[in-house]
Design an enzyme around this catalytic site. Structure first.
Site, PDB file in Angstrom:
ATOM      1  N   TYR A  13      37.654  77.976   2.229  1.00 48.67           N
ATOM      2  CA  TYR A  13      37.014  79.097   2.924  1.00 48.67           C
ATOM      3  C   TYR A  13      35.750  78.636   3.638  1.00 48.67           C
ATOM      4  CZ  TYR A  13      34.404  83.426   3.648  1.00 48.67           C
ATOM      5  OH  TYR A  13      33.680  84.449   4.218  1.00 48.67           O
TER       6      TYR A  13
ATOM      7  N   THR B  83      26.459  84.227   8.029  1.00 50.26           N
ATOM      8  CA  THR B  83      27.710  83.824   7.404  1.00 50.26           C
ATOM      9  C   THR B  83      28.081  84.873   6.362  1.00 50.26           C
ATOM     10  OG1 THR B  83      26.395  82.406   5.914  1.00 50.26           O
ATOM     11  CG2 THR B  83      27.488  81.335   7.771  1.00 50.26           C
TER      12      THR B  83
ATOM     13  N   TYR C 223      28.752  93.446  13.229  1.00 49.42           N
ATOM     14  CA  TYR C 223      30.113  93.597  13.726  1.00 49.42           C
ATOM     15  C   TYR C 223      30.250  95.028  14.221  1.00 49.42           C
ATOM     16  CZ  TYR C 223      31.712  89.211  11.620  1.00 49.42           C
ATOM     17  OH  TYR C 223      31.898  87.883  11.307  1.00 49.42           O
TER      18      TYR C 223
ATOM     19  N   LYS D 254      26.353  87.006  20.357  1.00 43.74           N
ATOM     20  CA  LYS D 254      26.834  85.758  19.753  1.00 43.74           C
ATOM     21  C   LYS D 254      28.332  85.613  19.984  1.00 43.74           C
ATOM     22  CE  LYS D 254      27.045  83.382  15.267  1.00 43.74           C
ATOM     23  NZ  LYS D 254      28.504  83.383  15.047  1.00 43.74           N
TER      24      LYS D 254
ATOM     25  N   HIS E  92      32.371  80.521  16.656  1.00 47.35           N
ATOM     26  CA  HIS E  92      32.564  80.999  15.285  1.00 47.35           C
ATOM     27  C   HIS E  92      32.922  79.847  14.341  1.00 47.35           C
ATOM     28  CE1 HIS E  92      32.598  85.124  13.542  1.00 47.35           C
ATOM     29  NE2 HIS E  92      33.150  84.512  12.511  1.00 47.35           N
TER      30      HIS E  92
ATOM     31  N   ASP F 285      25.263  77.440  17.896  1.00 43.49           N
ATOM     32  CA  ASP F 285      25.677  77.013  16.559  1.00 43.49           C
ATOM     33  C   ASP F 285      26.985  76.253  16.660  1.00 43.49           C
ATOM     34  OD1 ASP F 285      27.810  78.833  16.705  1.00 43.49           O
ATOM     35  OD2 ASP F 285      27.012  80.177  15.186  1.00 43.49           O
ATOM     36  N   GLY F 286      27.356  75.606  15.544  1.00 38.67           N
ATOM     37  CA  GLY F 286      28.615  74.868  15.506  1.00 38.67           C
ATOM     38  C   GLY F 286      28.419  73.367  15.585  1.00 38.67           C
ATOM     39  N   GLY F 287      28.630  72.670  14.475  1.00 32.00           N
ATOM     40  CA  GLY F 287      28.620  71.204  14.490  1.00 32.00           C
ATOM     41  C   GLY F 287      27.290  70.551  14.206  1.00 32.00           C
TER      42      GLY F 287
ATOM     43  N   ARG G 274      24.893  68.759  12.169  1.00 30.71           N
ATOM     44  CA  ARG G 274      24.900  68.038  10.901  1.00 30.71           C
ATOM     45  C   ARG G 274      23.758  67.036  10.786  1.00 30.71           C
ATOM     46  NH1 ARG G 274      28.060  71.526  10.749  1.00 30.71           N
ATOM     47  NH2 ARG G 274      30.228  71.520  10.000  1.00 30.71           N
TER      48      ARG G 274
END
Length: 393
Positions: A34, A88, A140, A263, A287, A318-320, A322
């Site tokens: 998940y 999240t 949402y 977003k 997402h 956002d996304g990736g 690290r």
């Protein structure tokens, strides 16, 4: 032979990847899936990471290595680092009261925290548990206008001044690897049930004594008999407004007088419409690769969007993310700040607030070190000339 640290001393954790490895070992497989999985063949999930690897950094010589200035002005507020914790959902699957732990770690470091509509902790409980939190709320769109109106009133009442509308999850993506853990909706396979038993620390920390938590923000709208995880999940599935469109966004702009961001933007033409409606910013996002598989990696989408938004909107991504160097690359290509998703969740899954704090501190230290190694003394000096494009393999 190289291997990650396998103990419990977080001071010996040196990267987000190492935190992720610890989280993978702590969580039962279905919870790890998940957290870490994406949609279908996970092409976009992989592209989010590959897009950062495709850029290198230009270093300048003969620049003294004083402590660099990592501050950034975002929506009128000076942040000590150009990052915040993004929204999240259902984080209580990873750690009890995870939303509170995430918010405390962010607040201790002067960073905003974004609470999801699908959070386990309610708006009201969050602000009570974390005094001084710079709270953003992710919305949402709801089918029932009274439910949405009440959510907005509660958001304002909690002291939140920044609303983030998610537009890329009106229907859920095809997360087939996630679904394979279940024999039927919300019923784990026997293999996964046995695997849960093999994780007694997670059982004690998350499930004992009351089982999985419900969704705190949605419980006021549920019948008393349905105020449980199954009731909350069914409710949000029924209430998600699948007809969300630009007219609805215009109405929301009229209803919400504070800062409003959209977003899930990946196309420059959508940025133009956002500007026309008078929003305050956009979040370039797919997402986390969990929705439309094959869509652009976030950093790949940024190249066309940044020129449209410059000087007109706050631009986030956002996304990736690290590494601290990933943040540098995103800023060089035009964003004002980044939202952290999985990087923060790996930390909370390992050790609650302490684990999130370690994730934030690792990224902060890497950000400062990258700037020193590049000969960059202030984030405002980063621009397109600070990076170069590698050939992607």
């Amino acid at each position: 032979m190289r291997r990650f640290y396998t103990g419990s001393d977080l001071n010996r954790v040196h990267s987000i990847a190492e935190l992720a490895d610890m989280a993978r070992r702590r969580l039962p497989y279905f919870a790890w899936e998940y957290l870490s999985g994406g949609a279908e063949a996970e092409l976009t999930l992989k592209d989010n990471l590959a897009a950062f690897s495709a850029y290198g950094l230009h270093a300048r010589a003969m620049v003294p290595c004083h402590a660099p200035d990592t501050s950034r002005v975002l929506l009128g507020r000076v942040l000590p680092m150009p990052m915040l914790i993004g929204p999240t959902g259902y984080n209580g699957l990873l750690y009890r009261d995870a939303d509170i732990h995430l918010a405390r770690a962010a607040t201790a470091r002067g960073l905003p925290f974004t609470l999801s509509t699908a959070s386990n902790t309610s708006l009201e409980d969050l602000v009570t548990a974390v005094p001084g939190v710079d709270l953003w709320f992710q919305l949402y769109a709801m089918r029932d206008p009274q439910v949405q109106k009440d959510l907005l009133q509660r958001t304002a009442g909690a002291g939140c001044r920044t609303l983030v509308l998610t537009c890329d999850a009106m229907v859920l993506g095809n997360r087939e690897w996630d679904r394979r853990n279940f024999a039927r909706p919300r019923q784990l396979t026997w293999r996964n049930k046995f695997d849960v038993v093999r994780h007694p620390r997670w059982l004690k920390q998350v499930l004992w004594p009351s089982g999985l938590p419900g969704m705190g923000n949605l419980e006021p709208y549920l019948p008393p008999s349905e105020r449980n995880p199954l009731g909350s999940m069914a409710f949000i599935g029924q209430q998600m407004d699948t007809f969300l469109d630009w007219d609805m966004l215009a109405r929301l702009r009229d209803q919400w007088g504070e800062r409003l961001l959209l977003k899930g933007v990946l196309h420059p033409a959508d940025v133009e419409r956002v500007i026309a409606l008078g929003l305050d910013g956009v979040v370039v996002s797919n997402h986390g690769g969990r929705q439309l598989d094959g869509s652009l990696g976030s950093l790949d989408a940024l190249a066309a969007i940044a020129p449209q938004a410059k000087g007109k909107l706050s631009l986030l991504l956002d996304g990736g993310i690290r590494r601290g160097s990933d943040i540098v690359k995103a800023l060089a290509l035009g964003v004002d700040a980044v939202l952290l998703g999985r990087s923060a969740l790996y930390g909370v899954a390992v050790a609650g607030e302490t684990g999130v704090g370690r994730a934030l501190d690792v990224l902060t230290d890497e950000l400062a070190l990258t700037m020193n190694l590049m000969g960059c003394t202030h984030l405002n000096h980063l621009d397109r000339d600070s990076v170069f494009q590698r050939r992607r393999t």
